[in-house]
Design a protein around this motif. Structure first.
Motif, short mmCIF file in Angstrom:
data_model
loop_
_atom_site.label_atom_id
_atom_site.label_comp_id
_atom_site.label_asym_id
_atom_site.label_seq_id
_atom_site.Cartn_x
_atom_site.Cartn_y
_atom_site.Cartn_z
N THR A 9 0.81 -1.20 0.19
CA THR A 9 -0.12 0.00 -0.13
C THR A 9 0.55 1.29 -0.09
O THR A 9 0.35 2.35 0.09
CB THR A 9 -0.95 0.09 1.14
OG1 THR A 9 -0.26 0.17 2.40
CG2 THR A 9 -1.91 -0.98 1.14
N ALA A 10 2.20 1.30 0.08
CA ALA A 10 2.92 2.26 0.01
C ALA A 10 2.90 3.23 -1.35
O ALA A 10 2.79 2.32 -2.31
CB ALA A 10 4.55 1.88 0.19
N GLY A 11 2.67 4.25 -1.09
CA GLY A 11 2.29 5.24 -2.34
C GLY A 11 0.95 5.31 -2.92
O GLY A 11 0.71 5.75 -3.95
N THR A 12 0.06 4.62 -2.41
CA THR A 12 -1.36 4.50 -2.68
C THR A 12 -2.41 5.31 -1.79
O THR A 12 -1.84 5.71 -0.78
CB THR A 12 -1.76 2.90 -2.49
OG1 THR A 12 -1.90 2.49 -1.17
CG2 THR A 12 -1.07 1.84 -3.18
N PRO A 13 -3.58 5.58 -2.32
CA PRO A 13 -4.27 6.53 -1.60
C PRO A 13 -4.58 5.99 -0.34
O PRO A 13 -4.47 6.66 0.81
CB PRO A 13 -5.46 6.60 -2.46
CG PRO A 13 -5.12 6.32 -3.75
CD PRO A 13 -3.83 5.28 -3.86
N GLU A 14 -4.61 4.68 -0.19
CA GLU A 14 -4.95 4.09 1.33
C GLU A 14 -3.62 4.01 2.21
O GLU A 14 -3.92 4.29 3.34
CB GLU A 14 -5.65 2.59 1.14
CG GLU A 14 -4.96 1.68 0.29
CD GLU A 14 -5.22 1.42 -0.99
OE1 GLU A 14 -4.70 0.78 -1.65
OE2 GLU A 14 -5.72 2.60 -1.63
N GLY A 15 -2.66 3.64 1.57
CA GLY A 15 -1.18 3.82 2.41
C GLY A 15 -0.98 5.15 2.76
O GLY A 15 -0.69 5.42 4.06
N VAL A 16 -1.15 6.31 1.95
CA VAL A 16 -0.95 7.59 2.42
C VAL A 16 -2.09 8.18 3.43
O VAL A 16 -1.71 8.72 4.23
CB VAL A 16 -0.98 8.53 1.08
CG1 VAL A 16 -1.02 9.98 1.30
CG2 VAL A 16 0.44 8.44 0.20
N GLY A 17 -3.12 7.69 3.07
CA GLY A 17 -4.21 7.95 3.93
C GLY A 17 -4.18 7.60 5.48
O GLY A 17 -4.29 8.26 6.40
N LEU A 18 -3.56 6.30 5.56
CA LEU A 18 -3.31 5.59 6.96
C LEU A 18 -2.28 6.38 7.55
O LEU A 18 -2.02 6.65 8.82
CB LEU A 18 -3.02 4.12 6.71
CG LEU A 18 -4.49 3.29 6.27
CD1 LEU A 18 -3.86 1.94 6.16
CD2 LEU A 18 -5.44 3.58 7.53
N THR A 19 -1.15 6.91 6.61
CA THR A 19 -0.07 7.62 7.07
C THR A 19 -0.26 8.76 7.83
O THR A 19 -0.11 9.26 8.94
CB THR A 19 1.10 7.62 6.13
OG1 THR A 19 1.53 6.33 5.86
CG2 THR A 19 2.27 8.41 6.83
#
Length: 154
Positions: A9-19
């Motif tokens: 998920t790194a660099g994806t909308p969900e990964g960025v969103g969780l970060t």
């Protein structure tokens, strides 16, 4: 800071969103702790005083609506603020259950100290960004905020 993203998920909308969510939660906790330690006001209490400072005296129900909170939650916060002498609650002459809440002079002073404490924390965390980075981040956050406003999922 905790990271919840995985390699997938790194660099994806969900990964960025969780970060972003993790960072926002951590930053909110730090601001809250610093404001409480420095000025004796949590973020939630500060928000109540900010609404009263901006809108003037309000009935408790109006204040709860302005804050987007349940009246019961606001009542508990107001009881604490009243004990500290930061607000007054005055009963309505015809309806004793209806209370008007007003910021006191001590409340204004404490609010100013809490807001400055919050600004200091934010300057510490965002002050290392270059002016263009701040402008870029602000623009990106505005896009996310617009997406929330247009989303319709509540």
């Amino acid at each position: 800071m905790e990271h919840y993203e995985t390699t997938a998920t790194a660099g994806t909308p969900e990964g960025v969103g969780l970060t972003f969510l993790t960072l926002a939660h951590s930053l909110r906790e730090r601001v809250d702790r610093h404001m409480t330690a420095t000025a004796g006001l949590s973020l939630s209490r500060t928000k109540v005083l900010q609404v009263l400072a901006g809108q003037g005296p309000l009935h408790q129900a109006e204040l709860a609506t302005a804050l987007g909170q349940a009246p019961r939650s606001v009542t508990q916060i107001l009881e604490g603020l009243e004990r500290l002498g930061l607000v007054t609650r005055t009963g309505h002459p015809e309806d004793r259950r209806r209370k008007t809440v007003e910021l006191t002079d001590a409340g204004r002073t404490t609010l100013a100290a809490a807001e400055e404490a919050g600004r200091r924390v934010l300057r510490r965390f965002f002050g290392s960004l270059a002016p263009q980075e701040l402008t870029d981040l602000d623009a990106l956050l505005a896009l996310v905020a617009n997406g929330l406003a247009d989303d319709g999922t509540g």
